[in-house]
Design a protein around this motif. Structure first.
Motif, PDB file in Angstrom:
ATOM      1  N   THR A 102      28.841  52.343  40.957  1.00  0.00           N
ATOM      2  CA  THR A 102      29.686  51.144  40.811  1.00  0.00           C
ATOM      3  C   THR A 102      29.603  50.522  39.415  1.00  0.00           C
ATOM      4  O   THR A 102      30.142  49.443  39.195  1.00  0.00           O
ATOM      5  N   GLU A 103      28.942  51.195  38.497  1.00  0.00           N
ATOM      6  CA  GLU A 103      28.687  50.619  37.173  1.00  0.00           C
ATOM      7  C   GLU A 103      29.959  50.127  36.485  1.00  0.00           C
ATOM      8  O   GLU A 103      29.984  49.052  35.878  1.00  0.00           O
ATOM      9  N   SER A 104      31.023  50.891  36.581  1.00  0.00           N
ATOM     10  CA  SER A 104      32.256  50.541  35.866  1.00  0.00           C
ATOM     11  C   SER A 104      33.297  49.885  36.773  1.00  0.00           C
ATOM     12  O   SER A 104      34.454  49.704  36.365  1.00  0.00           O
ATOM     13  N   GLU A 105      32.906  49.534  37.993  1.00  0.00           N
ATOM     14  CA  GLU A 105      33.839  48.957  38.951  1.00  0.00           C
ATOM     15  C   GLU A 105      33.720  47.433  38.982  1.00  0.00           C
ATOM     16  O   GLU A 105      32.621  46.890  38.913  1.00  0.00           O
ATOM     17  N   GLU A 106      34.864  46.769  39.082  1.00  0.00           N
ATOM     18  CA  GLU A 106      34.845  45.312  39.191  1.00  0.00           C
ATOM     19  C   GLU A 106      34.518  44.869  40.611  1.00  0.00           C
ATOM     20  O   GLU A 106      33.720  43.961  40.824  1.00  0.00           O
ATOM     21  N   GLU A 107      35.149  45.491  41.597  1.00  0.00           N
ATOM     22  CA  GLU A 107      34.896  45.173  43.007  1.00  0.00           C
ATOM     23  C   GLU A 107      33.822  46.137  43.542  1.00  0.00           C
ATOM     24  O   GLU A 107      34.113  47.104  44.225  1.00  0.00           O
ATOM     25  N   LYS A 108      32.614  45.837  43.187  1.00  0.00           N
ATOM     26  CA  LYS A 108      31.523  46.777  43.473  1.00  0.00           C
ATOM     27  C   LYS A 108      31.305  46.983  44.972  1.00  0.00           C
ATOM     28  O   LYS A 108      31.135  48.117  45.437  1.00  0.00           O
ATOM     29  N   GLN A 109      31.253  45.914  45.732  1.00  0.00           N
ATOM     30  CA  GLN A 109      30.970  46.038  47.156  1.00  0.00           C
ATOM     31  C   GLN A 109      32.049  46.839  47.873  1.00  0.00           C
ATOM     32  O   GLN A 109      31.745  47.718  48.682  1.00  0.00           O
ATOM     33  N   GLU A 110      33.301  46.529  47.561  1.00  0.00           N
ATOM     34  CA  GLU A 110      34.399  47.243  48.209  1.00  0.00           C
ATOM     35  C   GLU A 110      34.394  48.720  47.830  1.00  0.00           C
ATOM     36  O   GLU A 110      34.617  49.592  48.678  1.00  0.00           O
TER      37      GLU A 110
END
Length: 269
Positions: free
Chosen positions: A237-245
Protein backbone atom coordinates in the motif's frame (compact mmCIF):
# COMPACT_ATOMS: atom_id res chain seq x y z
CA UNK A 1 49.59 -71.27 25.92
CA UNK A 2 46.64 -69.45 27.48
CA UNK A 3 45.14 -66.65 25.41
CA UNK A 4 45.44 -63.13 26.75
CA UNK A 5 42.09 -61.79 27.94
CA UNK A 6 40.26 -59.37 25.71
CA UNK A 7 40.49 -56.80 28.48
CA UNK A 8 44.23 -56.77 27.99
CA UNK A 9 44.17 -57.17 24.23
CA UNK A 10 42.88 -53.65 23.67
CA UNK A 11 44.69 -51.20 25.93
CA UNK A 12 42.53 -48.78 27.84
CA UNK A 13 43.40 -45.17 27.11
CA UNK A 14 42.60 -43.01 30.14
CA UNK A 15 43.79 -39.95 28.21
CA UNK A 16 40.59 -39.85 26.13
CA UNK A 17 38.69 -37.64 28.60
CA UNK A 18 41.67 -35.24 28.53
CA UNK A 19 41.47 -35.11 24.74
CA UNK A 20 37.77 -34.38 25.00
CA UNK A 21 38.60 -31.53 27.34
CA UNK A 22 40.95 -30.24 24.66
CA UNK A 23 38.12 -29.80 22.17
CA UNK A 24 36.06 -28.07 24.85
CA UNK A 25 38.93 -25.72 25.56
CA UNK A 26 39.21 -24.92 21.87
CA UNK A 27 35.52 -24.03 21.86
CA UNK A 28 36.05 -21.57 24.71
CA UNK A 29 38.96 -19.97 22.83
CA UNK A 30 37.13 -19.61 19.54
CA UNK A 31 36.82 -15.84 19.68
CA UNK A 32 40.49 -15.30 20.53
CA UNK A 33 41.55 -17.67 17.74
CA UNK A 34 39.33 -15.94 15.20
CA UNK A 35 40.48 -12.44 16.12
CA UNK A 36 43.84 -12.50 14.38
CA UNK A 37 45.04 -12.83 10.79
CA UNK A 38 47.49 -15.47 9.56
CA UNK A 39 51.09 -14.41 9.04
CA UNK A 40 51.35 -16.65 5.97
CA UNK A 41 47.79 -17.26 4.73
CA UNK A 42 48.87 -18.61 1.31
CA UNK A 43 50.77 -21.42 3.00
CA UNK A 44 48.08 -22.04 5.63
CA UNK A 45 45.28 -22.42 3.07
CA UNK A 46 47.10 -25.38 1.50
CA UNK A 47 46.45 -27.58 4.53
CA UNK A 48 42.98 -26.33 5.40
CA UNK A 49 40.95 -28.91 3.49
CA UNK A 50 43.08 -31.73 4.91
CA UNK A 51 42.42 -30.46 8.42
CA UNK A 52 38.69 -30.18 7.77
CA UNK A 53 38.63 -33.78 6.49
CA UNK A 54 40.67 -35.15 9.41
CA UNK A 55 39.53 -38.58 10.60
CA UNK A 56 40.54 -38.23 14.27
CA UNK A 57 37.59 -39.52 16.25
CA UNK A 58 37.58 -36.64 18.73
CA UNK A 59 37.46 -34.14 15.85
CA UNK A 60 40.03 -31.87 17.54
CA UNK A 61 41.74 -31.15 14.21
CA UNK A 62 38.41 -30.47 12.51
CA UNK A 63 37.44 -28.04 15.26
CA UNK A 64 40.78 -26.23 14.96
CA UNK A 65 40.40 -26.08 11.18
CA UNK A 66 36.90 -24.61 11.51
CA UNK A 67 38.40 -21.88 13.68
CA UNK A 68 40.92 -21.35 10.87
CA UNK A 69 37.98 -21.04 8.47
CA UNK A 70 36.67 -18.22 10.63
CA UNK A 71 40.01 -16.42 10.44
CA UNK A 72 40.16 -16.86 6.67
CA UNK A 73 36.60 -15.53 6.33
CA UNK A 74 37.45 -12.48 8.42
CA UNK A 75 40.91 -11.64 7.07
CA UNK A 76 41.67 -13.62 3.89
CA UNK A 77 38.28 -14.33 2.30
CA UNK A 78 39.58 -14.33 -1.31
CA UNK A 79 41.72 -17.38 -0.51
CA UNK A 80 38.71 -19.21 0.89
CA UNK A 81 36.42 -18.57 -2.08
CA UNK A 82 37.78 -21.35 -4.39
CA UNK A 83 37.09 -24.02 -1.74
CA UNK A 84 33.91 -22.48 -0.35
CA UNK A 85 31.59 -25.31 -1.38
CA UNK A 86 33.88 -27.83 0.30
CA UNK A 87 34.07 -25.73 3.46
CA UNK A 88 30.28 -25.39 3.65
CA UNK A 89 29.89 -29.16 3.19
CA UNK A 90 32.25 -29.77 6.12
CA UNK A 91 30.32 -27.30 8.27
CA UNK A 92 27.09 -29.17 7.53
CA UNK A 93 28.72 -32.46 8.46
CA UNK A 94 30.10 -30.95 11.67
CA UNK A 95 26.64 -29.72 12.67
CA UNK A 96 25.41 -33.31 12.50
CA UNK A 97 28.17 -34.46 14.86
CA UNK A 98 27.07 -35.25 18.44
CA UNK A 99 29.89 -33.17 19.97
CA UNK A 100 28.42 -29.87 21.12
CA UNK A 101 31.71 -27.95 20.87
CA UNK A 102 32.11 -28.97 17.24
CA UNK A 103 28.51 -28.03 16.47
CA UNK A 104 28.96 -24.61 18.07
CA UNK A 105 32.23 -23.95 16.23
CA UNK A 106 30.71 -24.89 12.87
CA UNK A 107 27.71 -22.62 13.51
CA UNK A 108 29.99 -19.72 14.44
CA UNK A 109 32.00 -20.38 11.28
CA UNK A 110 28.81 -20.22 9.24
CA UNK A 111 28.06 -16.75 10.65
CA UNK A 112 31.48 -15.54 9.49
CA UNK A 113 30.98 -17.19 6.10
CA UNK A 114 27.66 -15.38 5.65
CA UNK A 115 29.21 -12.03 6.55
CA UNK A 116 32.18 -12.57 4.23
CA UNK A 117 30.47 -14.01 1.17
CA UNK A 118 26.74 -13.27 1.36
CA UNK A 119 25.39 -13.41 -2.19
CA UNK A 120 28.22 -15.69 -3.39
CA UNK A 121 26.72 -18.55 -1.39
CA UNK A 122 23.36 -18.29 -3.13
CA UNK A 123 25.05 -18.20 -6.53
CA UNK A 124 26.64 -21.59 -5.92
CA UNK A 125 25.20 -24.52 -7.87
CA UNK A 126 26.06 -26.85 -5.00
CA UNK A 127 23.34 -28.15 -2.68
CA UNK A 128 25.59 -27.38 0.29
CA UNK A 129 23.93 -24.02 1.06
CA UNK A 130 20.49 -25.67 1.18
CA UNK A 131 21.81 -28.28 3.58
CA UNK A 132 23.47 -25.57 5.67
CA UNK A 133 20.24 -23.60 5.94
CA UNK A 134 18.31 -26.70 7.00
CA UNK A 135 20.90 -27.58 9.66
CA UNK A 136 20.84 -24.04 11.07
CA UNK A 137 17.05 -24.14 11.29
CA UNK A 138 17.23 -27.51 13.04
CA UNK A 139 19.97 -26.39 15.44
CA UNK A 140 17.99 -23.25 16.27
CA UNK A 141 15.28 -25.61 17.53
CA UNK A 142 17.58 -27.57 19.84
CA UNK A 143 17.09 -27.80 23.58
CA UNK A 144 20.75 -26.96 24.22
CA UNK A 145 20.55 -23.23 24.84
CA UNK A 146 24.04 -22.26 23.68
CA UNK A 147 23.64 -24.18 20.41
CA UNK A 148 20.21 -22.65 19.83
CA UNK A 149 21.49 -19.14 20.53
CA UNK A 150 24.43 -19.49 18.13
CA UNK A 151 22.15 -20.85 15.41
CA UNK A 152 19.79 -17.89 15.88
CA UNK A 153 22.77 -15.53 15.51
CA UNK A 154 23.86 -17.33 12.34
CA UNK A 155 20.37 -17.09 10.83
CA UNK A 156 20.31 -13.37 11.60
CA UNK A 157 23.75 -12.94 9.99
CA UNK A 158 22.40 -14.76 6.95
CA UNK A 159 19.37 -12.46 6.69
CA UNK A 160 21.54 -9.35 7.03
CA UNK A 161 24.18 -10.47 4.53
CA UNK A 162 22.23 -12.10 1.71
CA UNK A 163 20.07 -10.65 -1.06
CA UNK A 164 16.47 -10.70 0.26
CA UNK A 165 14.79 -12.06 -2.86
CA UNK A 166 17.16 -15.00 -3.36
CA UNK A 167 17.07 -15.85 0.35
CA UNK A 168 13.27 -15.66 0.44
CA UNK A 169 13.14 -18.32 -2.26
CA UNK A 170 15.28 -20.53 -0.01
CA UNK A 171 13.40 -19.87 3.23
CA UNK A 172 9.93 -20.21 1.73
CA UNK A 173 10.61 -23.92 1.22
CA UNK A 174 10.72 -24.39 4.99
CA UNK A 175 7.57 -22.56 6.10
CA UNK A 176 5.67 -25.75 5.29
CA UNK A 177 8.20 -28.09 6.93
CA UNK A 178 6.80 -31.02 8.92
CA UNK A 179 8.77 -29.89 11.99
CA UNK A 180 6.73 -27.18 13.74
CA UNK A 181 9.79 -25.50 15.21
CA UNK A 182 11.58 -25.39 11.86
CA UNK A 183 8.52 -23.68 10.39
CA UNK A 184 8.61 -21.15 13.21
CA UNK A 185 12.33 -20.41 12.77
CA UNK A 186 11.86 -19.98 9.02
CA UNK A 187 8.97 -17.58 9.65
CA UNK A 188 11.04 -15.61 12.16
CA UNK A 189 13.88 -15.27 9.64
CA UNK A 190 11.48 -14.04 6.94
CA UNK A 191 9.95 -11.55 9.39
CA UNK A 192 13.38 -9.92 9.77
CA UNK A 193 13.80 -9.38 6.03
CA UNK A 194 13.01 -6.27 3.99
CA UNK A 195 10.00 -7.38 1.97
CA UNK A 196 9.77 -4.23 -0.16
CA UNK A 197 10.41 -4.82 -3.82
CA UNK A 198 9.39 -8.49 -3.65
CA UNK A 199 7.14 -8.36 -6.71
CA UNK A 200 9.45 -10.79 -8.49
CA UNK A 201 8.86 -13.42 -5.81
CA UNK A 202 5.15 -12.70 -5.98
CA UNK A 203 3.11 -10.62 -3.55
CA UNK A 204 0.22 -13.05 -3.91
CA UNK A 205 2.49 -15.97 -3.01
CA UNK A 206 3.73 -14.04 0.02
CA UNK A 207 0.27 -13.20 1.31
CA UNK A 208 -0.88 -16.79 0.82
CA UNK A 209 2.17 -18.08 2.67
CA UNK A 210 1.47 -15.66 5.53
CA UNK A 211 -2.19 -16.70 5.66
CA UNK A 212 -1.20 -20.34 6.09
CA UNK A 213 1.23 -19.46 8.89
CA UNK A 214 -1.16 -17.18 10.74
CA UNK A 215 -2.92 -20.17 12.31
CA UNK A 216 0.25 -22.15 13.03
CA UNK A 217 0.30 -24.18 16.24
CA UNK A 218 3.37 -22.41 17.65
CA UNK A 219 2.91 -18.88 19.04
CA UNK A 220 6.35 -17.75 17.84
CA UNK A 221 5.38 -18.67 14.26
CA UNK A 222 2.12 -16.72 14.57
CA UNK A 223 3.91 -13.70 16.03
CA UNK A 224 6.50 -13.73 13.24
CA UNK A 225 3.70 -14.00 10.69
CA UNK A 226 1.99 -10.91 12.11
CA UNK A 227 5.22 -9.02 11.52
CA UNK A 228 5.39 -10.38 7.97
CA UNK A 229 1.81 -9.28 7.28
CA UNK A 230 2.49 -5.74 8.54
CA UNK A 231 5.59 -5.54 6.32
CA UNK A 232 3.56 -6.80 3.36
CA UNK A 233 0.84 -4.26 4.04
CA UNK A 234 3.38 -1.44 4.06
CA UNK A 235 5.01 -2.68 0.86
CA UNK A 236 1.74 -3.23 -1.01
CA UNK A 237 0.00 0.00 0.00
CA UNK A 238 3.05 2.28 -0.03
CA UNK A 239 1.96 4.24 -3.10
CA UNK A 240 -1.80 4.02 -2.47
CA UNK A 241 -3.89 6.85 -1.07
CA UNK A 242 -6.78 4.66 0.12
CA UNK A 243 -4.61 2.15 1.91
CA UNK A 244 -7.28 0.29 3.86
CA UNK A 245 -9.56 -0.17 0.88
CA UNK A 246 -6.68 -1.30 -1.34
CA UNK A 247 -5.42 -3.77 1.28
CA UNK A 248 -8.88 -5.20 1.80
CA UNK A 249 -9.41 -5.60 -1.93
CA UNK A 250 -6.01 -7.25 -2.38
CA UNK A 251 -6.67 -9.76 0.41
CA UNK A 252 -10.19 -10.56 -0.77
CA UNK A 253 -8.96 -11.12 -4.33
CA UNK A 254 -6.24 -13.58 -3.35
CA UNK A 255 -7.40 -15.35 -0.19
CA UNK A 256 -10.41 -17.30 1.05
CA UNK A 257 -12.89 -15.00 2.77
CA UNK A 258 -12.04 -16.10 6.30
CA UNK A 259 -8.29 -15.57 5.72
CA UNK A 260 -8.84 -12.23 4.01
CA UNK A 261 -10.90 -11.04 6.97
CA UNK A 262 -8.14 -12.11 9.37
CA UNK A 263 -5.52 -10.21 7.36
CA UNK A 264 -7.56 -6.99 7.32
CA UNK A 265 -8.37 -7.30 11.01
CA UNK A 266 -4.71 -7.91 11.89
CA UNK A 267 -3.63 -4.63 10.32
CA UNK A 268 -6.57 -2.47 11.33
CA UNK A 269 -7.58 -4.00 14.66
Amino acid sequence: MALRSLDNALPITPERPKKQAKILISAHKEKQMADRAFQDPDSKIQGLVGGLESKDWLKVKVCESLNDVRRFALFHSTLLLPILDKVVSVMVKAMKNPRSALIKTSIMASSDIFKAFGVNLLESTSDAINQLLLQLLLKACQDKKFVCEEADKALLAMVEAMAPLALLHKLSAYVGHSNLRVRAKAAISISKMDLKGMEEFGLVALIQMAANLLNDKLPEAREATRSIVVSLYEAITESEEEKQEFWQSFCQSNLPAIHAQAMVKLVYA
